[in-house]
Design a protein around this motif. Sequence first.
Motif, PDB file in Angstrom:
ATOM      1  N   ALA A  37     -87.729  -9.069  22.779  1.00 19.43           N
ATOM      2  CA  ALA A  37     -89.063  -9.621  22.535  1.00 19.43           C
ATOM      3  C   ALA A  37     -90.164  -8.659  22.967  1.00 19.43           C
ATOM      4  CB  ALA A  37     -89.222 -10.954  23.260  1.00 19.43           C
ATOM      5  N   GLY A  38     -89.823  -7.661  23.755  1.00 19.94           N
ATOM      6  CA  GLY A  38     -90.818  -6.699  24.231  1.00 19.94           C
ATOM      7  C   GLY A  38     -91.323  -7.073  25.607  1.00 19.94           C
ATOM      8  N   ALA A  39     -90.848  -6.401  26.631  1.00 16.78           N
ATOM      9  CA  ALA A  39     -91.284  -6.646  28.001  1.00 16.78           C
ATOM     10  C   ALA A  39     -91.520  -5.309  28.683  1.00 16.78           C
ATOM     11  CB  ALA A  39     -90.219  -7.445  28.759  1.00 16.78           C
ATOM     12  N   GLY A  40     -92.397  -5.291  29.646  1.00 11.71           N
ATOM     13  CA  GLY A  40     -92.707  -4.072  30.363  1.00 11.71           C
ATOM     14  C   GLY A  40     -93.767  -3.244  29.656  1.00 11.71           C
ATOM     15  N   LEU A  41     -93.945  -2.037  30.151  1.00 17.44           N
ATOM     16  CA  LEU A  41     -94.988  -1.141  29.648  1.00 17.44           C
ATOM     17  C   LEU A  41     -94.392   0.218  29.298  1.00 17.44           C
ATOM     18  CD1 LEU A  41     -97.646  -1.767  32.463  1.00 17.44           C
ATOM     19  CD2 LEU A  41     -97.590  -2.830  30.201  1.00 17.44           C
ATOM     20  N   PHE A  42     -95.152   1.012  28.564  1.00 18.57           N
ATOM     21  CA  PHE A  42     -94.822   2.421  28.360  1.00 18.57           C
ATOM     22  C   PHE A  42     -96.113   3.215  28.410  1.00 18.57           C
ATOM     23  CE2 PHE A  42     -95.595   1.141  23.965  1.00 18.57           C
ATOM     24  CZ  PHE A  42     -96.275   2.220  23.424  1.00 18.57           C
ATOM     25  N   LEU A  43     -95.987   4.516  28.698  1.00 20.51           N
ATOM     26  CA  LEU A  43     -97.129   5.398  28.832  1.00 20.51           C
ATOM     27  C   LEU A  43     -97.153   6.387  27.674  1.00 20.51           C
ATOM     28  CD1 LEU A  43     -99.422   6.163  30.875  1.00 20.51           C
ATOM     29  CD2 LEU A  43     -97.856   7.907  31.710  1.00 20.51           C
ATOM     30  N   ALA A  44     -98.287   6.467  27.004  1.00 16.19           N
ATOM     31  CA  ALA A  44     -98.477   7.404  25.892  1.00 16.19           C
ATOM     32  C   ALA A  44     -99.449   8.486  26.348  1.00 16.19           C
ATOM     33  CB  ALA A  44     -99.019   6.679  24.670  1.00 16.19           C
ATOM     34  N   GLU A  45     -99.085   9.750  26.129  1.00 19.10           N
ATOM     35  CA  GLU A  45     -99.910  10.880  26.558  1.00 19.10           C
ATOM     36  C   GLU A  45    -100.371  11.682  25.353  1.00 19.10           C
ATOM     37  OE1 GLU A  45     -97.591  11.852  30.709  1.00 19.10           O
ATOM     38  OE2 GLU A  45     -96.907  12.814  28.874  1.00 19.10           O
ATOM     39  N   ALA A  63    -106.487   2.857  29.788  1.00 22.45           N
ATOM     40  CA  ALA A  63    -106.442   4.271  29.408  1.00 22.45           C
ATOM     41  C   ALA A  63    -107.259   5.094  30.390  1.00 22.45           C
ATOM     42  CB  ALA A  63    -106.981   4.467  27.995  1.00 22.45           C
ATOM     43  N   LEU A  64    -106.879   6.361  30.502  1.00 19.77           N
ATOM     44  CA  LEU A  64    -107.611   7.325  31.306  1.00 19.77           C
ATOM     45  C   LEU A  64    -107.947   8.501  30.398  1.00 19.77           C
ATOM     46  CD1 LEU A  64    -108.670   8.578  33.956  1.00 19.77           C
ATOM     47  CD2 LEU A  64    -106.318   9.320  34.430  1.00 19.77           C
ATOM     48  N   VAL A  65    -109.246   8.814  30.307  1.00 24.43           N
ATOM     49  CA  VAL A  65    -109.699   9.868  29.397  1.00 24.43           C
ATOM     50  C   VAL A  65    -110.452  10.954  30.162  1.00 24.43           C
ATOM     51  CG1 VAL A  65    -109.873   8.292  27.424  1.00 24.43           C
ATOM     52  CG2 VAL A  65    -111.883   8.689  28.854  1.00 24.43           C
ATOM     53  N   ASP A  66    -110.611  12.075  29.479  1.00 20.59           N
ATOM     54  CA  ASP A  66    -111.368  13.214  30.001  1.00 20.59           C
ATOM     55  C   ASP A  66    -112.854  12.890  29.886  1.00 20.59           C
ATOM     56  OD1 ASP A  66    -112.570  15.639  30.566  1.00 20.59           O
ATOM     57  OD2 ASP A  66    -111.360  16.792  29.135  1.00 20.59           O
ATOM     58  N   CYS A  79    -109.127  -2.160  25.731  1.00 19.11           N
ATOM     59  CA  CYS A  79    -108.675  -2.292  27.108  1.00 19.11           C
ATOM     60  C   CYS A  79    -109.638  -1.508  27.983  1.00 19.11           C
ATOM     61  CB  CYS A  79    -107.255  -1.746  27.236  1.00 19.11           C
ATOM     62  SG  CYS A  79    -107.125   0.025  26.880  1.00 19.11           S
ATOM     63  N   PRO A  80    -109.510  -1.628  29.307  1.00 17.42           N
ATOM     64  CA  PRO A  80    -110.340  -0.791  30.172  1.00 17.42           C
ATOM     65  C   PRO A  80    -110.063   0.689  29.920  1.00 17.42           C
ATOM     66  CG  PRO A  80    -109.313  -2.543  31.446  1.00 17.42           C
ATOM     67  CD  PRO A  80    -108.694  -2.575  30.077  1.00 17.42           C
ATOM     68  N   VAL A  81    -111.117   1.475  29.794  1.00 12.84           N
ATOM     69  CA  VAL A  81    -111.009   2.920  29.595  1.00 12.84           C
ATOM     70  C   VAL A  81    -111.679   3.587  30.788  1.00 12.84           C
ATOM     71  CG1 VAL A  81    -111.602   4.891  28.136  1.00 12.84           C
ATOM     72  CG2 VAL A  81    -111.017   2.694  27.084  1.00 12.84           C
ATOM     73  N   TYR A  82    -110.872   4.254  31.593  1.00 13.28           N
ATOM     74  CA  TYR A  82    -111.376   4.966  32.761  1.00 13.28           C
ATOM     75  C   TYR A  82    -111.540   6.431  32.401  1.00 13.28           C
ATOM     76  CZ  TYR A  82    -109.588   0.705  34.854  1.00 13.28           C
ATOM     77  OH  TYR A  82    -109.338  -0.609  35.131  1.00 13.28           O
ATOM     78  N   ALA A  83    -112.533   7.076  33.010  1.00 17.80           N
ATOM     79  CA  ALA A  83    -112.781   8.481  32.729  1.00 17.80           C
ATOM     80  C   ALA A  83    -112.859   9.247  34.030  1.00 17.80           C
ATOM     81  CB  ALA A  83    -114.079   8.648  31.946  1.00 17.80           C
ATOM     82  N   ILE A 101    -106.199  12.166  27.070  1.00 21.83           N
ATOM     83  CA  ILE A 101    -106.050  10.719  27.169  1.00 21.83           C
ATOM     84  C   ILE A 101    -104.602  10.382  27.517  1.00 21.83           C
ATOM     85  CG2 ILE A 101    -105.646  10.464  24.682  1.00 21.83           C
ATOM     86  CD1 ILE A 101    -107.016   7.683  24.877  1.00 21.83           C
ATOM     87  N   ILE A 102    -104.451   9.434  28.420  1.00 19.50           N
ATOM     88  CA  ILE A 102    -103.159   8.792  28.659  1.00 19.50           C
ATOM     89  C   ILE A 102    -103.439   7.299  28.630  1.00 19.50           C
ATOM     90  CG2 ILE A 102    -102.074  10.678  29.924  1.00 19.50           C
ATOM     91  CD1 ILE A 102    -102.608   9.166  32.509  1.00 19.50           C
ATOM     92  N   ALA A 103    -102.545   6.550  28.031  1.00 18.33           N
ATOM     93  CA  ALA A 103    -102.773   5.112  27.898  1.00 18.33           C
ATOM     94  C   ALA A 103    -101.488   4.348  28.165  1.00 18.33           C
ATOM     95  CB  ALA A 103    -103.298   4.788  26.500  1.00 18.33           C
ATOM     96  N   LEU A 104    -101.649   3.211  28.801  1.00 20.42           N
ATOM     97  CA  LEU A 104    -100.537   2.290  29.028  1.00 20.42           C
ATOM     98  C   LEU A 104    -100.552   1.249  27.925  1.00 20.42           C
ATOM     99  CD1 LEU A 104    -100.928   1.756  32.842  1.00 20.42           C
ATOM    100  CD2 LEU A 104     -98.884   2.611  31.719  1.00 20.42           C
TER     101      LEU A 104
END
Length: 175
Positions: A37-45, A63-66, A79-83, A101-104
């Motif tokens: 069903a889809g559980a947990g998270l993954f990180l995309a870079e 997400a975390l961006v430059d 989603c929240p985007v942190y820089a 950018i890296i995003a969960l």
Amino acid sequence: MSEPVVIVVEDPDDERFTQFRLNERGLASRADKRDDAGAGLFLAEGDLVVQRALGAGCRPVAALVDIARIPPVADALTCPVYAGGEHVRQVVSGLGMPQSIIALFHRPARPTVADLAARCRRLVVLEAVDNPANVGAIIRNAAGLGWDGLILDHTSADPLARRSLRVAMGTAFAL
């Protein structure tokens, strides 16, 4: 689309970055990875991997961006985007050369083998390929050669592991 609301964070130890520091097991337990069903998270870079995850319908968490160059794909995030600057992103990501950018993301539901067999003409089947880089390379080549789906046994590396996605350049979402 409008510009994303970006939250500038200058402290790499800020508690909002805790989720980005989780290792593979912290993002998705063994049970999560086996949950159809889809559980947990993954990180995309990287821009391309994040764009492909979004294009596949994966739901972003954060997400975390430059701060100096917010990538255009950030506009599509809900989603929240942190820089942060390079130092912040290096410390948070653990990468010497941090991506812009890296995003969960939430892990998507997986189709069953029967669903894949019914809708795919050509399937890649992996058994006991436990190195995430090898899984990523196989995925990237299979997608490049036009294969439709991927079936892995439980002893193979996770195709949504950070290293697998990076090597595959996000093409795992096409299979």
